[in-house]
Design a protein around this motif. Structure first.
Motif, PDB file in Angstrom:
ATOM      1  N   LYS A   1      -2.152   8.657   0.182  1.00  0.00           N
ATOM      2  CA  LYS A   1      -0.929   9.312   0.681  1.00  0.00           C
ATOM      3  C   LYS A   1       0.251   8.351   0.642  1.00  0.00           C
ATOM      4  O   LYS A   1       1.376   8.750   0.321  1.00  0.00           O
ATOM      5  N   ASN A   2       0.011   7.092   0.963  1.00  0.00           N
ATOM      6  CA  ASN A   2       1.091   6.104   0.999  1.00  0.00           C
ATOM      7  C   ASN A   2       1.416   5.534  -0.382  1.00  0.00           C
ATOM      8  O   ASN A   2       2.468   4.916  -0.560  1.00  0.00           O
TER       9      ASN A   2
ATOM     10  N   ILE B   1     -14.754   6.214   5.301  1.00  0.00           N
ATOM     11  CA  ILE B   1     -14.202   5.685   4.054  1.00  0.00           C
ATOM     12  C   ILE B   1     -13.256   6.711   3.424  1.00  0.00           C
ATOM     13  O   ILE B   1     -12.201   6.361   2.898  1.00  0.00           O
ATOM     14  N   LEU B   2     -13.659   7.983   3.500  1.00  0.00           N
ATOM     15  CA  LEU B   2     -12.834   9.053   2.935  1.00  0.00           C
ATOM     16  C   LEU B   2     -11.461   9.101   3.624  1.00  0.00           C
ATOM     17  O   LEU B   2     -10.431   9.268   2.968  1.00  0.00           O
ATOM     18  N   LEU B   3     -11.460   8.943   4.940  1.00  0.00           N
ATOM     19  CA  LEU B   3     -10.212   8.964   5.705  1.00  0.00           C
ATOM     20  C   LEU B   3      -9.295   7.816   5.285  1.00  0.00           C
ATOM     21  O   LEU B   3      -8.087   7.999   5.103  1.00  0.00           O
ATOM     22  N   SER B   4      -9.888   6.629   5.114  1.00  0.00           N
ATOM     23  CA  SER B   4      -9.108   5.452   4.685  1.00  0.00           C
ATOM     24  C   SER B   4      -8.552   5.669   3.280  1.00  0.00           C
ATOM     25  O   SER B   4      -7.387   5.357   3.009  1.00  0.00           O
TER      26      SER B   4
ATOM     27  N   CYS C   1      -1.071  -4.317  -2.112  1.00  0.00           N
ATOM     28  CA  CYS C   1      -0.743  -2.886  -1.970  1.00  0.00           C
ATOM     29  C   CYS C   1      -1.741  -2.111  -1.116  1.00  0.00           C
ATOM     30  O   CYS C   1      -1.482  -0.968  -0.738  1.00  0.00           O
ATOM     31  N   GLY C   2      -2.908  -2.732  -0.800  1.00  0.00           N
ATOM     32  CA  GLY C   2      -3.877  -2.081   0.075  1.00  0.00           C
ATOM     33  C   GLY C   2      -4.805  -1.092  -0.618  1.00  0.00           C
ATOM     34  O   GLY C   2      -5.633  -0.455   0.036  1.00  0.00           O
ATOM     35  N   ARG C   3      -4.679  -0.943  -1.954  1.00  0.00           N
ATOM     36  CA  ARG C   3      -5.546  -0.016  -2.668  1.00  0.00           C
ATOM     37  C   ARG C   3      -6.964  -0.578  -2.784  1.00  0.00           C
ATOM     38  O   ARG C   3      -7.151  -1.791  -2.873  1.00  0.00           O
ATOM     39  N   ILE C   4      -7.937   0.322  -2.803  1.00  0.00           N
ATOM     40  CA  ILE C   4      -9.325  -0.090  -3.009  1.00  0.00           C
ATOM     41  C   ILE C   4      -9.480  -0.478  -4.473  1.00  0.00           C
ATOM     42  O   ILE C   4      -8.962   0.196  -5.361  1.00  0.00           O
ATOM     43  N   MET C   5     -10.205  -1.574  -4.722  1.00  0.00           N
ATOM     44  CA  MET C   5     -10.360  -2.046  -6.100  1.00  0.00           C
ATOM     45  C   MET C   5     -11.803  -1.903  -6.569  1.00  0.00           C
ATOM     46  O   MET C   5     -12.750  -2.071  -5.794  1.00  0.00           O
ATOM     47  N   ILE C   6     -11.933  -1.598  -7.864  1.00  0.00           N
ATOM     48  CA  ILE C   6     -13.244  -1.365  -8.454  1.00  0.00           C
ATOM     49  C   ILE C   6     -13.312  -2.062  -9.805  1.00  0.00           C
ATOM     50  O   ILE C   6     -12.301  -2.227 -10.493  1.00  0.00           O
TER      51      ILE C   6
ATOM     52  N   LYS D   1     -19.321  -5.329  -1.222  1.00  0.00           N
ATOM     53  CA  LYS D   1     -18.490  -4.764  -0.162  1.00  0.00           C
ATOM     54  C   LYS D   1     -17.247  -4.130  -0.768  1.00  0.00           C
ATOM     55  O   LYS D   1     -16.874  -4.435  -1.914  1.00  0.00           O
ATOM     56  N   ILE D   2     -16.626  -3.252   0.000  1.00  0.00           N
ATOM     57  CA  ILE D   2     -15.413  -2.598  -0.471  1.00  0.00           C
ATOM     58  C   ILE D   2     -14.236  -3.555  -0.267  1.00  0.00           C
ATOM     59  O   ILE D   2     -13.997  -4.033   0.839  1.00  0.00           O
ATOM     60  N   ILE D   3     -13.538  -3.838  -1.359  1.00  0.00           N
ATOM     61  CA  ILE D   3     -12.438  -4.800  -1.332  1.00  0.00           C
ATOM     62  C   ILE D   3     -11.127  -4.081  -1.647  1.00  0.00           C
ATOM     63  O   ILE D   3     -11.058  -3.264  -2.562  1.00  0.00           O
ATOM     64  N   VAL D   4     -10.102  -4.427  -0.870  1.00  0.00           N
ATOM     65  CA  VAL D   4      -8.781  -3.823  -1.098  1.00  0.00           C
ATOM     66  C   VAL D   4      -7.810  -4.890  -1.573  1.00  0.00           C
ATOM     67  O   VAL D   4      -7.982  -6.080  -1.296  1.00  0.00           O
TER      68      VAL D   4
END
Length: 280
Positions: free
Chosen positions: A194-195, A185-188, A237-242, A230-233
């Motif tokens: 970065k992007n 998850i950290l890598l993602s 834009c592909g960002r993780i949402m919370i 679950k983790i949703i993006v």
């Protein structure tokens, strides 16, 4: 107390840690922003000075080569003069016109060589003068750039001194948080961050929209985000949402805005109605 394995954490715990990491990294980015363009300006000046020094070295090499050529031309000219002197002396001993013409032709050729050498030497000295002036101009530029560099470095050092201690604490905190997060998850998260133009890898929902790209999020997807199953993006834009509540952020919802606007409209309608009655 035993350290909890990142893989055994709930999605809610993972999201909380990710958001804490994002907050810490954003704080580090703010410290870097305080330094502004100074690091780039310092680097540009260093590169400029290095380029000027290389240029000056190249010009000095050219001067050395020209001066070497001048020495060679002087040698050629002296040799030609020796021949001229020798042929001139031989003219006194000639016995016929053919010998005279031959010696006269040799003297003229050698004199032409002398004239050409003198012309080349004169041109070379002019070039040397120009090159030496260019060296002086470049040396002056280097001195000026070094002064500018010293000022910029001093400014940067002052800012670095002010923010270094706090930045180191933030970096240590980010390292500790990274140790608690699932490596995958950290890598993602790092790839997303970065992007992302603003360095945000995880964002909370704002006014029914993604907090990163501000595209609208469907109600069902918002519900999924609040459930923390679950983790949703973001599909844009592909960002993780919370969920804002999980992020510890209190925001004004679109519904509250509508209510506020509705009350204001009703008051305005009542005022308009009273004005119309008074007019009648």
């Amino acid at each position: 107390m035993a350290k909890k394995d990142p893989k055994d954490m709930t999605v809610e715990e993972k999201l909380e840690l990710l958001y804490q990491l994002q907050t810490t990294l954003s704080a580090i980015d703010e410290k870097k922003t305080l330094r502004g363009e100074l690091p780039l300006e310092v680097q540009d000046l260093e590169d400029t000075i290095k380029g000027l020094e290389t240029r000056m070295e190249n010009i000095q090499k050219e001067v050395s080569e020209i001066e070497k050529a001048i020495v060679e031309k002087n040698g050629e000219m002296e040799t030609a003069k020796i021949f001229i002197k020798r042929y001139t002396e031989q003219l006194q001993e000639v016995r016929n016109n053919r010998e005279w013409d031959t010696l006269d032709r040799e003297i003229k050729e050698k004199q032409a060589d002398v004239d050409l050498c003198e012309k080349k030497i004169k041109e070379a000295y002019t070039k040397v003068s120009e090159k030496k002036q260019a060296i002086e101009n470049t040396r002056t530029l280097i001195e000026d750039r070094n002064k500018d560099l010293a000022i910029k470095r001093e400014e940067l050092d002052e800012i670095m001194q002010e923010t270094r201690e706090e930045e180191e604490k933030l970096k240590e905190k980010s390292r500790e948080l990274e140790m608690k997060i699932d490596p995958r998850i950290l890598l993602s998260f790092k790839r997303i961050r970065k992007n992302a133009r603003n360095g945000l890898g995880i964002v909370y929902v704002q006014r029914d929209a993604c907090g990163g790209c501000f595209n609208k999020i469907p109600p069902q997807r918002q519900l999924d985000i609040k459930m923390h199953k679950k983790i949703i993006v973001c599909e844009y834009c592909g960002r993780i949402m919370i969920d804002p509540e999980l992020a510890g952020v209190k925001i004004e919802t679109a519904t509250e805005d509508k209510k506020g606007k509705g009350k204001g409209t009703k008051r305005a309608s009542r005022k308009t109605a009273k004005k119309e009655e008074a007019a009648e």
